[in-house]
Design an enzyme around this catalytic site. Structure first.
Site, PDB file in Angstrom:
ATOM      1  N   ILE A  29      46.368 -31.814  10.349  1.00  0.00           N
ATOM      2  CA  ILE A  29      47.535 -31.458  11.164  1.00  0.00           C
ATOM      3  C   ILE A  29      48.846 -31.770  10.470  1.00  0.00           C
ATOM      4  CG2 ILE A  29      46.449 -31.488  13.432  1.00  0.00           C
ATOM      5  CD1 ILE A  29      47.242 -34.368  13.749  1.00  0.00           C
ATOM      6  N   GLU A  86      50.572 -32.901   6.399  1.00  0.00           N
ATOM      7  CA  GLU A  86      50.370 -33.379   5.039  1.00  0.00           C
ATOM      8  C   GLU A  86      51.709 -33.683   4.413  1.00  0.00           C
ATOM      9  OE1 GLU A  86      47.352 -31.783   2.030  1.00  0.00           O
ATOM     10  OE2 GLU A  86      49.246 -30.926   1.372  1.00  0.00           O
ATOM     11  N   GLY A  87      51.876 -34.904   4.046  1.00  0.00           N
ATOM     12  CA  GLY A  87      53.106 -35.289   3.362  1.00  0.00           C
ATOM     13  C   GLY A  87      52.749 -35.728   1.956  1.00  0.00           C
ATOM     14  N   ASP A 132      63.524 -43.066   8.512  1.00  0.00           N
ATOM     15  CA  ASP A 132      63.142 -41.663   8.331  1.00  0.00           C
ATOM     16  C   ASP A 132      63.071 -40.957   9.679  1.00  0.00           C
ATOM     17  OD1 ASP A 132      62.547 -39.429   6.821  1.00  0.00           O
ATOM     18  OD2 ASP A 132      60.440 -39.947   6.507  1.00  0.00           O
TER      19      ASP A 132
HETATM   20  P1  ADP Z   1      53.952 -38.896   6.569  1.00  0.00           P
HETATM   21  O1  ADP Z   1      54.245 -40.317   6.189  1.00  0.00           O
HETATM   22  O2  ADP Z   1      53.073 -38.221   5.592  1.00  0.00           O
HETATM   23  O3  ADP Z   1      55.180 -38.116   6.924  1.00  0.00           O
HETATM   24  P2  ADP Z   1      53.434 -39.023   9.442  1.00  0.00           P
HETATM   25  O4  ADP Z   1      52.976 -40.294  10.042  1.00  0.00           O
HETATM   26  O5  ADP Z   1      54.856 -38.643   9.663  1.00  0.00           O
HETATM   27  O6  ADP Z   1      53.065 -39.009   7.883  1.00  0.00           O
HETATM   28  O7  ADP Z   1      52.520 -37.839   9.963  1.00  0.00           O
HETATM   29  C1  ADP Z   1      52.684 -36.540   9.478  1.00  0.00           C
HETATM   30  C2  ADP Z   1      52.523 -35.541  10.600  1.00  0.00           C
HETATM   31  O8  ADP Z   1      51.229 -35.679  11.192  1.00  0.00           O
HETATM   32  C3  ADP Z   1      53.498 -35.731  11.737  1.00  0.00           C
HETATM   33  O9  ADP Z   1      54.712 -35.039  11.486  1.00  0.00           O
HETATM   34  C4  ADP Z   1      52.744 -35.136  12.902  1.00  0.00           C
HETATM   35  O10 ADP Z   1      52.855 -33.729  12.927  1.00  0.00           O
HETATM   36  C5  ADP Z   1      51.304 -35.482  12.589  1.00  0.00           C
HETATM   37  N1  ADP Z   1      50.945 -36.726  13.280  1.00  0.00           N
HETATM   38  C6  ADP Z   1      51.124 -37.988  12.845  1.00  0.00           C
HETATM   39  N2  ADP Z   1      50.682 -38.873  13.735  1.00  0.00           N
HETATM   40  C7  ADP Z   1      50.232 -38.171  14.790  1.00  0.00           C
HETATM   41  C8  ADP Z   1      49.642 -38.513  16.057  1.00  0.00           C
HETATM   42  N3  ADP Z   1      49.428 -39.787  16.408  1.00  0.00           N
HETATM   43  N4  ADP Z   1      49.303 -37.499  16.897  1.00  0.00           N
HETATM   44  C9  ADP Z   1      49.494 -36.227  16.544  1.00  0.00           C
HETATM   45  N5  ADP Z   1      50.020 -35.838  15.378  1.00  0.00           N
HETATM   46  C10 ADP Z   1      50.388 -36.790  14.506  1.00  0.00           C
HETATM   47 MG    MG Z   2      56.492 -38.203   8.512  1.00  0.00          MG
END
Ligand code: ADP
Ligand code: MG
Ligand code: ZN
Length: 563
Positions: free
Chosen positions: A54, A56-57, A167
């Site tokens: 869902i 990917e960073g 962020d």
């Molecule tokens: P990164 O450090 O790679 O940015 P994030 O924690 O921001 O990682 O997560 C990336 C994406 O994954 C988020 O923008 C969101 O779309 C999805 N995501 C992260 N955590 C959740 C969650 N608990 N429930 C649903 N989607 C999530």
């Molecule tokens: Mg993020």
């Protein structure tokens, strides 16, 4: 979704084909990633059915999974798989933020954490959420008010714990429109205030003060350790607040150690992973990835942003050399074979300490960065998150996202000046000991007029000749995503405006589709002054006087809302 205008000359089947190809590539990429994840952390297979990626960073991949509970119950969870090269302290700090501050007031909690070798997977409750860009222009004014109120609730919570998120942006604030649920996620960049209650954030030195790569200072030993070691697969997954989780969890704070994996691949990706400008590729959120080769040089800043940004870029280029050099130096007192020997011990060994942290400026996304961050002000506070919230609010009020696009700090600063005024910016910079030289005086914008104009309320605007562009002789700051409503109109010099006109057919830089959506006003015809007053307080150039999350919640804009 509307077809992109520039594709009109393409035969339809070709376009279809390309889209399918891209889609398949994505899907097959995700499924091999899932297989790899099961392989890397096999214990996941006992409990979770991973459904798909869902998000990917650069520093993680996030998957939707179904947890199989006792009694045949199922529950959706999000699995965040951190890239194996993340620094162990960084990982542990992210986890500690979720555990201690998360689980209430719109801050994401954590259920479990698994580790095998250098692979760490954080299990969180799943929150289905919208793509900010998709819903931006259909939100009612009341929804925007709710959204901002809930964002401040989350920010107040983490700020009370002495966490600076660093962020804050829409992809890190999940929003389920239907359920009216919200969750602040991603503490991957978080730092602590001097009084932070998050022990591991004390370990993470402010990059602004120390330069990057300082988690590796050899004298650091971790007295209180957070476990990121695999936790026994849950017998039953229950909703519980993260704080409770922390107390009950078999692996308490003092039990296990943080460590980074052994046999690390020596591929180039291990050395210099950079958090890209608009970090994540999020499959839920239609994000606009762009390569910004900005040439805005309006501001010549003595000893400040110029130098800082140059440092940054030279750092990028020499990352791997620096890495190797530092690693060798730091590890010189270590056994020559460089094998990690801290596994299951209560301190991080010199080999692990010599690993360089993610060298990228993990400092958020330029368009959301506060002026004091852009100017490398050493003592940054929770006020930087408030600025970012202000930028989100600006997007919501103007219907433009991203509002600012910039790949470097200098450009971002110039963009801020076009809205907040050059004299005001110079004045604010002085308060934290920085100087900005601007070749041209740019007046501050009236926020209401600006937002209404961008929203398309007024039809007689010509932004390309208006008062908000920086300098007519600049190269386009960035390529515009054509056929996308996300064009940022604010930073655009004249050439760039031409670009934009083509993409929108007409309308002088105003996206006509925004105006087409206008008939249902949804409260946008009577935006109260309080909204713009709050926006003004959020986008206060001076962090010392910028409104806090606590006070924002008490702002007249939110009167009659449940605290
Ligand atoms: P990164 O450090 O790679 O940015 P994030 O924690 O921001 O990682 O997560 C990336 C994406 O994954 C988020 O923008 C969101 O779309 C999805 N995501 C992260 N955590 C959740 C969650 N608990 N429930 C649903 N989607 C999530
Ligand atoms: Mg993020
Ligand atoms: Zn080690």
């Amino acid at each position: 979704m509307e077809p992109a205008h520039q594709d009109e000359h393409l035969p339809l089947h070709c376009e279809d084909f390309c889209r399918k190809y891209e889609h398949n590539k994505k899907v097959s990429g995700a499924s091999t990633d899932i297989e790899k994840l099961y392989e890397a952390v096999p214990q996941l297979g006992n409990t979770f059915k991973i459904k798909g990626k869902i998000g990917e960073g650069t520093f993680s991949s996030v998957y939707l999974a179904i947890a199989q509970l006792r009694g045949g119950h199922e529950e959706k969870v999000a699995l965040k798989h951190l890239i194996p090269t993340s620094h162990p302290v960084r990982i542990a700090a992210e986890l500690q933020c979720l555990i201690i501050a998360g689980g209430q007031d719109n801050v994401m909690g954590v259920k479990y954490c698994f580790r095998k070798n250098d692979h760490v997977v954080i299990v969180m409750p799943y929150l289905e959420h919208e793509s900010f860009l998709d819903i931006l222009n259909s939100l009612s004014f009341e929804e925007v008010r709710d959204y901002m109120f809930n964002l401040f609730k989350a920010l107040k919570r983490i700020h009370d714990f002495g966490i600076v998120h660093r962020d804050v942006k829409p992809s890190n604030f999940l929003y389920n429109r239907q359920q009216k649920e919200y969750a602040l996620v991603d503490f991957g960049l978080a730092q602590g205030t001097p009084e932070t209650k998050i022990e591991l954030l004390k370990v993470i030195q402010s990059e602004a003060q120390q330069g990057s790569g300082t988690y590796n200072k050899p004298q650091i030993t971790l007295e209180s350790q957070v476990s990121v070691t695999s936790i026994a697969p849950p017998r039953q997954l229950v909703h519980q607040s993260a704080a409770k989780t922390a107390n009950k969890r078999p692996c308490s704070m003092s039990q296990t150690q943080i460590k980074q994996g052994h046999k690390r691949k020596e591929g180039p990706e291990c050395l210099s992973v950079q958090r890209s400008v608009f970090g994540e590729r999020n499959f839920n959120v239609r994000s606009s990835a762009f390569q910004d080769r900005s040439t805005v040089k309006l501001i010549k800043q003595s000893r400040v942003a110029d130098i800082a940004s140059r440092k940054l870029s030279s750092k990028k280029k020499t990352t791997s050399t620096v890495n190797n050099g530092l690693a060798k130096k730091a590890a010189s007192s270590c056994p020559a074979n460089l094998t990690c020997n801290c596994y299951a011990k209560d301190r991080v060994c010199c080999v692990c300490l010599s690993r360089r942290q993610q060298v990228a400026p993990r400092a958020g996304t330029p368009g959301f960065r506060a002026p004091e961050v852009l100017m490398k002000c050493p003592n940054q506070t929770t006020a930087i998150d408030i600025w970012s919230a202000g930028i989100i609010f600006l997007s919501l009020l103007s219907g433009r996202y991203p509002f600012y696009k910039a790949s470097d700090d200098l450009t971002a600063l110039a963009q801020i000046m076009t809205i907040r005024g050059s004299r005001e910016s110079i004045q604010a910079a002085k308060t934290f000991g920085k100087s900005i030289l601007s070749s041209k005086e740019i007046p501050a914008q009236d926020l209401r007029k600006l937002c209404e104009r961008l929203r398309g309320k007024s039809t007689s605007i010509d932004i390309s000749t208006g008062d908000i562009h920086i300098s007519p002789s600049q190269e386009p700051a960035l390529p515009v995503e054509i056929g996308n409503t996300s064009e940022s109109v604010v930073q655009t010099p004249r050439k760039h405006m031409k670009y934009q006109k083509q993409s929108c057919h007409e309308g002088d830089g105003i996206d006509i589709r925004t105006m087409e959506k206008a008939p249902n006003l949804k409260g946008w015809d009577k935006v109260p002054d309080e909204a713009y007053n709050l926006l003004d307080r959020l986008l206060d150039l001076n962090p010392a006087t910028r409104i806090t999350a606590r006070d924002a919640l008490l702002h007249p804009f939110f009167k009659n809302m449940k605290q």
